[in-house]
Design a protein around this motif. Structure first.
Motif, PDB file in Angstrom:
ATOM      1  N   HIS A 186     -51.162   6.154 -25.881  1.00 45.89           N
ATOM      2  CA  HIS A 186     -50.500   7.562 -25.888  1.00 45.89           C
ATOM      3  C   HIS A 186     -51.080   8.448 -24.904  1.00 45.89           C
ATOM      4  CE1 HIS A 186     -49.376   6.040 -30.143  1.00 45.89           C
ATOM      5  NE2 HIS A 186     -48.498   6.572 -29.636  1.00 45.89           N
TER       6      HIS A 186
ATOM      7  N   LEU B   8     -46.025   2.238 -13.817  1.00 48.06           N
ATOM      8  CA  LEU B   8     -46.055   2.881 -15.337  1.00 48.06           C
ATOM      9  C   LEU B   8     -44.526   2.700 -15.712  1.00 48.06           C
ATOM     10  CD1 LEU B   8     -48.378   5.869 -15.504  1.00 48.06           C
ATOM     11  CD2 LEU B   8     -49.155   3.425 -15.985  1.00 48.06           C
TER      12      LEU B   8
ATOM     13  N   GLY C 163     -36.643   5.383 -19.469  1.00 48.01           N
ATOM     14  CA  GLY C 163     -37.922   6.228 -19.279  1.00 48.01           C
ATOM     15  C   GLY C 163     -38.195   6.439 -17.696  1.00 48.01           C
TER      16      GLY C 163
ATOM     17  N   LEU D 162     -51.174   9.348 -20.924  1.00 46.70           N
ATOM     18  CA  LEU D 162     -50.822   9.254 -19.914  1.00 46.70           C
ATOM     19  C   LEU D 162     -51.703   9.371 -19.050  1.00 46.70           C
ATOM     20  CD1 LEU D 162     -48.300   8.629 -18.007  1.00 46.70           C
ATOM     21  CD2 LEU D 162     -48.031  11.118 -18.045  1.00 46.70           C
TER      22      LEU D 162
ATOM     23  N   LEU E 175     -42.687   4.482 -19.034  1.00 47.02           N
ATOM     24  CA  LEU E 175     -42.666   5.008 -20.133  1.00 47.02           C
ATOM     25  C   LEU E 175     -41.476   4.980 -20.885  1.00 47.02           C
ATOM     26  CD1 LEU E 175     -43.737   8.252 -18.490  1.00 47.02           C
ATOM     27  CD2 LEU E 175     -45.284   6.522 -19.315  1.00 47.02           C
ATOM     28  N   THR E 176     -41.549   4.752 -22.262  1.00 53.35           N
ATOM     29  CA  THR E 176     -40.340   4.622 -23.091  1.00 53.35           C
ATOM     30  C   THR E 176     -40.380   5.691 -24.292  1.00 53.35           C
ATOM     31  OG1 THR E 176     -41.470   2.730 -24.485  1.00 53.35           O
ATOM     32  CG2 THR E 176     -40.188   2.167 -22.593  1.00 53.35           C
ATOM     33  N   ARG E 177     -39.379   5.888 -24.811  1.00 47.11           N
ATOM     34  CA  ARG E 177     -39.350   6.636 -26.141  1.00 47.11           C
ATOM     35  C   ARG E 177     -38.640   5.863 -27.309  1.00 47.11           C
ATOM     36  NH1 ARG E 177     -34.144   8.620 -26.761  1.00 47.11           N
ATOM     37  NH2 ARG E 177     -32.726   8.469 -25.114  1.00 47.11           N
TER      38      ARG E 177
END
Length: 72
Positions: A30, A42, A57, A32, A44-46
Motif C-alpha cells: 500500500h 509499477l 491503473g 507507493l 497500480l490497480t484499484r
C-alpha cells in the motif's frame, strides 16, 4: 517495509532488488514511496466497489506515467 527494523528492511530491499535484476517480481504494497524505491516499473490497480480488481491503473516506467483503462 513497515514493521521491520532498519537492518532487516535494508536486507529485504536488497533481496527484492537482486531478484528484479533478471526477473519480474510481483510485489504488493500500500506504500507507493516504498514501491518506487524498489522498482523501475509499477502497475497500480484499484478495486471495484463490490469487490474484484479492475484491470486499469497507471504504469510507471522510469518516471514516465501512462494511463491504461482496458478492463472496464
Amino acid at each position: 517495509m513497515t514493521g521491520l527494523d532498519p537492518v532487516s528492511a535494508e536486507r529485504t530491499c536488497a533481496l527484492v532488488r537482486s531478484w528484479g535484476a533478471d526477473k519480474t517480481v510481483l510485489y504488493s504494497t500500500h506504500s507507493l514511496p516504498e514501491a518506487m524505491t524498489l522498482a523501475s516499473h509499477l502497475w497500480l490497480t484499484r478495486m471495484r466497489p463490490r469487490g474484484g480488481a479492475v484491470m486499469s491503473g497507471i504504469a510507471i516506467q522510469h518516471g514516465r506515467y501512462e494511463h491504461y483503462d482496458g478492463g472496464k
